[in-house]
Design a protein around this motif. Structure first.
Motif, PDB file in Angstrom:
ATOM      1  N   GLY A  64       0.947  -1.424   0.089  1.00  0.00           N
ATOM      2  CA  GLY A  64      -0.086  -0.164   0.175  1.00  0.00           C
ATOM      3  C   GLY A  64       0.906   1.190   0.069  1.00  0.00           C
ATOM      4  N   THR A  65       0.430   2.403  -0.570  1.00  0.00           N
ATOM      5  CA  THR A  65       0.958   3.591  -0.454  1.00  0.00           C
ATOM      6  C   THR A  65       0.806   4.317   0.750  1.00  0.00           C
ATOM      7  OG1 THR A  65      -0.671   4.744  -1.546  1.00  0.00           O
ATOM      8  CG2 THR A  65       0.800   3.773  -3.010  1.00  0.00           C
ATOM      9  N   SER A  66       0.209   3.813   1.488  1.00  0.00           N
ATOM     10  CA  SER A  66      -0.072   4.428   2.988  1.00  0.00           C
ATOM     11  C   SER A  66      -0.267   3.567   3.842  1.00  0.00           C
ATOM     12  CB  SER A  66      -1.432   5.483   2.875  1.00  0.00           C
ATOM     13  OG  SER A  66      -1.802   5.974   4.003  1.00  0.00           O
ATOM     14  N   PRO A  67       0.474   3.696   5.292  1.00  0.00           N
ATOM     15  CA  PRO A  67       0.544   2.831   6.315  1.00  0.00           C
ATOM     16  C   PRO A  67      -0.927   2.678   7.039  1.00  0.00           C
ATOM     17  CG  PRO A  67       1.253   5.101   7.011  1.00  0.00           C
ATOM     18  CD  PRO A  67       1.205   5.233   5.524  1.00  0.00           C
ATOM     19  N   ILE A  68      -1.900   3.662   6.915  1.00  0.00           N
ATOM     20  CA  ILE A  68      -3.020   3.455   7.486  1.00  0.00           C
ATOM     21  C   ILE A  68      -4.204   3.641   6.439  1.00  0.00           C
ATOM     22  CG2 ILE A  68      -4.753   4.801   8.978  1.00  0.00           C
ATOM     23  CD1 ILE A  68      -2.156   5.674  10.595  1.00  0.00           C
ATOM     24  N   GLN A  69      -4.924   2.730   6.130  1.00  0.00           N
ATOM     25  CA  GLN A  69      -6.426   2.737   5.144  1.00  0.00           C
ATOM     26  C   GLN A  69      -5.718   3.052   3.825  1.00  0.00           C
ATOM     27  OE1 GLN A  69      -9.151   5.093   6.829  1.00  0.00           O
ATOM     28  NE2 GLN A  69      -9.709   3.704   8.436  1.00  0.00           N
ATOM     29  N   PRO A  70      -4.876   2.359   2.996  1.00  0.00           N
ATOM     30  CA  PRO A  70      -4.581   2.493   1.884  1.00  0.00           C
ATOM     31  C   PRO A  70      -5.552   2.489   0.753  1.00  0.00           C
ATOM     32  CG  PRO A  70      -3.505   0.692   2.466  1.00  0.00           C
ATOM     33  CD  PRO A  70      -4.164   0.939   3.726  1.00  0.00           C
ATOM     34  N   THR A  71      -5.624   3.379  -0.092  1.00  0.00           N
ATOM     35  CA  THR A  71      -6.521   3.175  -1.348  1.00  0.00           C
ATOM     36  C   THR A  71      -5.970   2.946  -2.636  1.00  0.00           C
ATOM     37  OG1 THR A  71      -6.003   5.898  -1.895  1.00  0.00           O
ATOM     38  CG2 THR A  71      -7.906   5.099  -0.021  1.00  0.00           C
ATOM     39  N   LEU A  72      -4.554   2.936  -2.583  1.00  0.00           N
ATOM     40  CA  LEU A  72      -3.727   2.378  -3.737  1.00  0.00           C
ATOM     41  C   LEU A  72      -2.737   1.650  -3.379  1.00  0.00           C
ATOM     42  CD1 LEU A  72      -3.272   2.778  -6.932  1.00  0.00           C
ATOM     43  CD2 LEU A  72      -1.929   4.928  -6.155  1.00  0.00           C
ATOM     44  N   ALA A  73      -2.211   0.700  -4.148  1.00  0.00           N
ATOM     45  CA  ALA A  73      -1.049  -0.229  -3.901  1.00  0.00           C
ATOM     46  C   ALA A  73      -0.548  -0.609  -5.114  1.00  0.00           C
ATOM     47  CB  ALA A  73      -1.782  -1.715  -3.345  1.00  0.00           C
ATOM     48  N   ILE A  74       0.941  -1.074  -5.068  1.00  0.00           N
ATOM     49  CA  ILE A  74       1.520  -1.243  -6.147  1.00  0.00           C
ATOM     50  C   ILE A  74       2.338  -2.801  -5.808  1.00  0.00           C
ATOM     51  CG2 ILE A  74       3.895  -0.574  -7.267  1.00  0.00           C
ATOM     52  CD1 ILE A  74       3.669   2.211  -6.271  1.00  0.00           C
ATOM     53  N   SER A  75       2.245  -3.497  -7.088  1.00  0.00           N
ATOM     54  CA  SER A  75       2.482  -4.753  -6.584  1.00  0.00           C
ATOM     55  C   SER A  75       4.066  -5.032  -6.527  1.00  0.00           C
ATOM     56  CB  SER A  75       2.278  -5.737  -8.019  1.00  0.00           C
ATOM     57  OG  SER A  75       3.323  -5.283  -9.111  1.00  0.00           O
ATOM     58  N   LEU A  76       4.585  -5.995  -5.552  1.00  0.00           N
ATOM     59  CA  LEU A  76       5.999  -6.111  -5.255  1.00  0.00           C
ATOM     60  C   LEU A  76       6.814  -6.507  -6.162  1.00  0.00           C
ATOM     61  CD1 LEU A  76       5.521  -8.126  -1.850  1.00  0.00           C
ATOM     62  CD2 LEU A  76       5.758  -5.803  -2.185  1.00  0.00           C
ATOM     63  N   SER A  77       5.905  -7.193  -7.488  1.00  0.00           N
ATOM     64  CA  SER A  77       6.817  -7.412  -8.571  1.00  0.00           C
ATOM     65  C   SER A  77       7.182  -6.162  -9.457  1.00  0.00           C
ATOM     66  CB  SER A  77       5.947  -8.673  -9.499  1.00  0.00           C
ATOM     67  OG  SER A  77       4.778  -7.899  -9.779  1.00  0.00           O
ATOM     68  N   THR A  78       6.327  -5.312  -9.464  1.00  0.00           N
ATOM     69  CA  THR A  78       6.762  -4.156  -9.967  1.00  0.00           C
ATOM     70  C   THR A  78       7.774  -3.184  -9.368  1.00  0.00           C
ATOM     71  OG1 THR A  78       4.427  -3.850 -10.633  1.00  0.00           O
ATOM     72  CG2 THR A  78       5.684  -1.861 -10.741  1.00  0.00           C
ATOM     73  N   LEU A  79       7.683  -3.170  -7.878  1.00  0.00           N
ATOM     74  CA  LEU A  79       8.727  -2.447  -7.156  1.00  0.00           C
ATOM     75  C   LEU A  79       9.958  -3.314  -7.450  1.00  0.00           C
ATOM     76  CD1 LEU A  79       6.774  -1.692  -3.942  1.00  0.00           C
ATOM     77  CD2 LEU A  79       7.466  -0.028  -5.736  1.00  0.00           C
ATOM     78  N   GLU A  80       9.949  -4.499  -7.525  1.00  0.00           N
ATOM     79  CA  GLU A  80      11.417  -5.410  -7.658  1.00  0.00           C
ATOM     80  C   GLU A  80      11.775  -5.105  -8.845  1.00  0.00           C
ATOM     81  OE1 GLU A  80      14.330  -8.002  -6.774  1.00  0.00           O
ATOM     82  OE2 GLU A  80      12.906  -6.614  -5.575  1.00  0.00           O
ATOM     83  N   LEU A  81      11.020  -4.912 -10.048  1.00  0.00           N
ATOM     84  CA  LEU A  81      11.481  -4.367 -11.216  1.00  0.00           C
ATOM     85  C   LEU A  81      12.135  -3.398 -11.368  1.00  0.00           C
ATOM     86  CD1 LEU A  81      11.592  -5.068 -14.236  1.00  0.00           C
ATOM     87  CD2 LEU A  81       9.503  -3.888 -14.737  1.00  0.00           C
ATOM     88  N   PHE A  82      11.507  -2.193 -10.674  1.00  0.00           N
ATOM     89  CA  PHE A  82      12.386  -0.903 -10.363  1.00  0.00           C
ATOM     90  C   PHE A  82      13.795  -1.136  -9.711  1.00  0.00           C
ATOM     91  CE2 PHE A  82      12.186   3.238  -8.173  1.00  0.00           C
ATOM     92  CZ  PHE A  82      13.171   3.901  -9.215  1.00  0.00           C
ATOM     93  N   ARG A  83      13.707  -1.716  -8.696  1.00  0.00           N
ATOM     94  CA  ARG A  83      14.875  -2.130  -7.990  1.00  0.00           C
ATOM     95  C   ARG A  83      15.971  -2.635  -8.793  1.00  0.00           C
ATOM     96  NH1 ARG A  83      17.887  -5.711  -4.493  1.00  0.00           N
ATOM     97  NH2 ARG A  83      16.649  -7.288  -5.221  1.00  0.00           N
ATOM     98  N   ARG A  84      15.676  -3.709  -9.471  1.00  0.00           N
ATOM     99  CA  ARG A  84      16.504  -4.510 -10.404  1.00  0.00           C
ATOM    100  C   ARG A  84      17.091  -3.638 -11.623  1.00  0.00           C
ATOM    101  NH1 ARG A  84      15.461 -10.914 -10.213  1.00  0.00           N
ATOM    102  NH2 ARG A  84      14.877 -10.892  -7.951  1.00  0.00           N
ATOM    103  N   ILE A  85      16.093  -2.783 -12.019  1.00  0.00           N
ATOM    104  CA  ILE A  85      16.664  -1.825 -13.125  1.00  0.00           C
ATOM    105  C   ILE A  85      17.631  -0.840 -12.604  1.00  0.00           C
ATOM    106  CG2 ILE A  85      16.149   0.266 -14.410  1.00  0.00           C
ATOM    107  CD1 ILE A  85      13.581  -1.254 -14.918  1.00  0.00           C
ATOM    108  N   GLN A  86      17.502  -0.462 -11.395  1.00  0.00           N
ATOM    109  CA  GLN A  86      18.332   0.487 -10.486  1.00  0.00           C
ATOM    110  C   GLN A  86      19.784  -0.086 -10.232  1.00  0.00           C
ATOM    111  OE1 GLN A  86      16.896   2.978  -7.177  1.00  0.00           O
ATOM    112  NE2 GLN A  86      16.675   4.500  -8.598  1.00  0.00           N
ATOM    113  N   LEU A  87      19.689  -1.437  -9.919  1.00  0.00           N
ATOM    114  CA  LEU A  87      21.152  -2.321  -9.685  1.00  0.00           C
ATOM    115  C   LEU A  87      21.883  -2.071 -10.798  1.00  0.00           C
ATOM    116  CD1 LEU A  87      19.902  -5.199  -7.744  1.00  0.00           C
ATOM    117  CD2 LEU A  87      20.913  -3.291  -6.847  1.00  0.00           C
ATOM    118  N   PHE A  88      21.337  -2.054 -12.071  1.00  0.00           N
ATOM    119  CA  PHE A  88      22.255  -1.987 -13.256  1.00  0.00           C
ATOM    120  C   PHE A  88      22.274  -0.646 -13.938  1.00  0.00           C
ATOM    121  CE2 PHE A  88      20.528  -6.526 -12.427  1.00  0.00           C
ATOM    122  CZ  PHE A  88      21.735  -7.194 -12.227  1.00  0.00           C
TER     123      PHE A  88
END
Length: 866
Positions: free
Chosen positions: A70-94
């Protein structure tokens, strides 16, 4: 916001581990409590998902348990998939310069929606929480692997540097301890100004006040500041804008200024102009091992390379690393003096470590410095150039675009993440580096040995003669431009003799005057008044007697001093004014100013000509020649000043000497052109080692010495890497087995980590096999035991992955080469070939002799993951 996230962070970490260990099924039972939320998932392009709520799960934990953050720690209204965040992390690694904004725009492109800055903030906040979760999970993995002890990474991340091998664990095949190394480790350090962070502008306040305090890369500021006042800062040039709080001096302020220091400061000043005041953090000061693995980082705050930064690194070397480390620094020659004059001086001396200069930067140092501190002349150095950090900074400069406006927390987080990936890549390259260095050293030995033997045969020179010439060259440049001790002492002795003879003459005159003042036919009588003033005569006599006694005491003291000097200088008989040595010393005293000006000019010109010889070598790269050329241009200014001083002194001689033409001196290319050398006391032209062919042979001999040292070091490092892989494999299987037996949810993450490491180790084994197959390989690749470690326990796999009792691998035993490495298989599904241009076979076919039992390990770990 950070406080709210931190309160639920432990639950999020547990949810992430559970999600990795057993992902939930996509079926949704509508009878259970659930909720629908908008999502970003770049892989499925879903816009909403339905999340099942457990009885005790909060919505952020339930989201994470289903693969969303979730994009907020309390009552989130939007979420991002972990696979999407992991893709961004791996792009930044290289691709470290790939920004959050660029990734947010990429997501909007896939979802076919217009980009808004709000999306960038959403991704940035979620990504930060995701990285925090991953760091917490990695700490748990490190804990189960026993890698959470202080300084574990520094001591163990690079097995060729730190995995010291003792002997095998089987008494039937005891291996000798590894040969002693001249330097236990080679370390390099330097500062870089690219990763700056801009300070607050105007009255704008900074909201994120956090500091990344649990990094094992960055040294704490409190530790570094202990050395802030070790040296006093020298006065800086007027044309340099000094930083506001630049206290403590730079790394050369603790030493007497030298030409090396002046060149370094002149170069550093260009970086300082106009920079201070706009940036709060001005870069990093880094240290790394010879293989490129980062040891420690220091954050430079509103300053350049202050002395406290390298002193803090030196303190960590003393505290953490074994004795006798070689520390490369582009101003290592002068920093060594600063270090000796600091509070660390005695500990550094006891530690047995020393400083040197890097190969490339050392070319701009004066020739005497190169004879003492350049890697080419240091015994035990091998062919290492210690320019590792130039490669590190060249690659890390891409971080500059995303750290310039970051908060201190995000800046350090990005730098740490980048160097974690850097270290992973450097670990994967260890065997390639060892192999390439081995091949390079063998080529040097093969080509230079033949050329050196032919040259020595044609000139009737032996190796012992070349080594003696090296000693003579070192001694010549050690005393070049200095007055000989005998000359200095002889001048003092002659000056004392002259003063003694002058005093004796004065004493004789005073005694004569005293005696002559006594009237002829003197008879004692009582004082009478009359024409003689008794009081005046008494005063005059007392003054004459006092002066005579003073001269007597002075003459006695000078006579004793002259006698002591004669004893120390081995002069059997006091010099007379007619003696040859006395006359020669008088001539030297009369021409001393001229001689000193001539010696200074000789020192500068000879060093310049020897450096020009190095610049004209065919093996010298263009950038090195350019670097030397710029340094020589600066040195020519010193030569011009010396020429002016010489001309002034020559004009005052009787008769005066002809002046030197600066334009002519500046274009000298050979020593024979410098005719004035014949007037010096130490004419270098008479030395056999100044000839170009002799100097080339001396260079080749040094190169051969370093190549043979590199062979010995690579043999040790290859066996260390081999043993570390075997020990690590046994540990992985033991830990994975324990986690599976305990049904620990961390099991899945540990398996993934071990699988990645295994694939890299398989590559190492293949490369080590190629190393053992080289013609001329003299090492031993049988498994050893790390010093201080117990014998390894048997592997739970059907067959041990590395032959613990394999025979010694030598170049004379091709069969032994294979036998020593048959335990590790090169799995065919990994498609590991040698067609990457790094020195392997170009046919890309796997060697059948490398087949063994790693396939069992792959199967075991595959079954464990299921």
């Amino acid at each position: 916001m950070h406080a709210n996230w931190n309160s639920i962070l432990p639950d999020l970490v547990e949810a992430y581990i559970n999600w990795q260990d057993s992902p939930p099924t996509p079926d949704c039972d509508e009878q259970l409590p659930h909720f629908t939320i908008d999502v970003f998932n770049i892989f499925t392009l879903q816009t909403t998902v339905t999340i099942i709520l457990d009885e005790e799960a909060s919505s952020p934990r339930a989201l994470l348990r289903n693969g969303y953050l979730g994009t907020s720690p309390i009552q989130p209204t939007l979420a991002i998939s972990l696979s999407t965040l992991e893709l961004f992390r791996r792009i930044q690694l290289f691709k470290a310069s790939f920004s959050v904004e660029a990734f947010a725009k990429l997501m909007c492109h896939y979802y076919k929606i217009a980009y808004r800055r709000h999306y960038r903030a959403i991704v940035a906040d979620a990504y930060e929480v995701y990285i925090t979760i991953l760091r917490a999970v990695q700490k748990r993995v490190d804990r189960v692997l026993g890698r959470d002890v202080p300084d574990w990474r520094v001591m163990n991340a690079c097995p060729p540097c730190g995995y010291e091998v003792s002997s095998t664990c089987d008494e039937s095949c005891i291996l000798e301890d590894e040969p002693p190394m001249t330097w236990s480790r080679m370390v390099c350090m330097d500062g870089n100004m690219s990763l700056k962070r801009i300070a607050s502008i105007g009255a704008r306040a900074r909201g994120d006040l956090r500091v990344l305090g649990d990094s094992d890369y960055f040294l704490p500021s409190s530790f570094v500041d202990q050395f802030a006042n070790e040296v006093r800062s020298h006065k800086q040039d007027d044309n340099v804008d000094a930083p506001p709080d630049d206290t403590g001096g730079d790394p050369t302020d603790g030493a007497d200024p030298s030409q090396c220091t002046k060149n370094w400061k002149a170069s550093a000043s260009e970086d300082k102009k106009g920079m201070w005041g706009i940036f709060d953090e001005t870069g990093i000061f880094a240290s790394a091992c010879q293989h490129g693995m980062i040891l420690w980082l220091i954050n430079m705050v509103r300053s350049g390379e202050l002395a406290k930064y390298p002193l803090a690194i030196a303190a960590k070397i003393i505290d953490v690393l074994p004795q006798k480390c070689l520390n490369g620094y582009d101003i290592g020659c002068d920093f060594a003096k600063t270090l000796q004059n600091s509070s660390l001086g005695e500990r550094w001396r006891v530690h047995g470590s020393r400083c040197c200069v890097n190969a490339f930067h050392g070319c701009s140092h004066n020739y005497w410095c190169q004879l003492n501190h350049h890697p080419n002349v240091i015994v035990g150095m091998g062919i290492e150039d210690l320019e590792t950090l130039e490669h590190v900074f060249s690659a890390s400069n891409q971080l500059a675009s995303i750290t310039r406006y970051s908060s201190p927390y995000h800046r350090r987080l990005a730098i740490e993440q980048y160097f974690q990936q850097w270290d992973a890549e450097k670990y994967a390259n260890l065997s390639v580096m060892i192999y390439n260095n081995y091949v390079q050293a063998l080529n040097i030995i093969e080509t230079d040995t033949l050329a050196l033997n032919e040259a020595m045969s044609s000139m009737h020179v032996t190796v012992d003669m070349l080594r003696q010439w090296q000693v003579e060259e070192h001694e010549y440049f050690r005393t070049l431009g200095r007055e000989a001790p005998w000359d200095v002492h002889a001048m003092a002795y002659v000056e004392n003799l002259q003063e003694l003879r002058s005093l004796r003459a004065q004493l004789q005159k005073a005694s004569t005057q005293l005696v002559n003042s006594i009237p002829a036919g003197y008879t004692f009588a009582l004082p009478q008044s009359g024409s003689v003033n008794y009081n005046a005569e008494t005063s005059r006599m007392r003054k004459a007697e006092t002066e005579r006694r003073y001269l007597v005491e002075w003459e006695r003291a000078l006579a004793i001093e002259c006698t002591e000097m004669e004893l120390h200088m081995g002069i059997p008989v006091t010099w007379e004014s007619t003696d040859a040595l006395y006359q020669e010393t008088l001539r030297y005293m009369a021409n001393r100013t001229y001689e000193r000006a001539l010696d200074k000019l000789q020192q500068l010109v000879v060093k310049r000509l020897f450096e020009l010889h190095k610049m004209n070598l065919s093996q010298t790269a263009y950038r090195v020649r350019t670097h030397i050329s710029k340094s020589l241009q600066k040195r020519c200014k010193a030569i011009r000043t010396a020429v002016n001083s010489y001309n002034k002194a020559a004009a005052e001689l009787n008769p005066p000497r002809a002046p030197l033409d600066w334009l002519k001196v500046s274009h000298y290319n050979f020593l024979d052109e410098f005719e004035l050398l014949k007037d010096t006391r130490n004419d270098v032209r008479k030395r056999p080692w100044v000839r170009p062919d002799a100097r080339e042979m001396m260079r080749q001999l040094r190169r051969l010495d370093r190549a043979n040292e590199e062979i010995d070091r690579c043999n040790v490092q290859a066996r260390r890497l081999y043993t570390a892989i075997a020990d690590e494999h046994d540990q992985f299987l033991r830990v994975i087995g324990d986690l599976k037996a305990a049904e620990d949810p961390l099991h899945g993450i540990a398996v993934e980590y071990c699988e990645r490491r295994l694939n890299v180790n398989v590559r190492h084994i293949e490369r080590l096999h190629q190393l053992a197959s080289l013609k001329g390989f003299t090492g031993n690749l049988s498994r050893g035991r790390r010093k201080g470690a117990p014998p390894p326990t048997p592997s739970p796999s059907a067959h041990p992955p590395i032959a613990q009792n394999g025979p010694n691998v030598t170049a004379e035993s091709p069969a032994g080469n294979a036998a020593g490495l048959t335990a590790y298989n090169i799995p065919s599904h990994n498609h590991i070939h040698s067609d990457d241009g790094d020195g392997g076979d170009s046919d890309g076919e796997d060697d059948d002799e490398t087949q063994g039992d790693v396939g069992n390990l792959v199967d075991f770990m595959g079954n464990a993951s299921r």
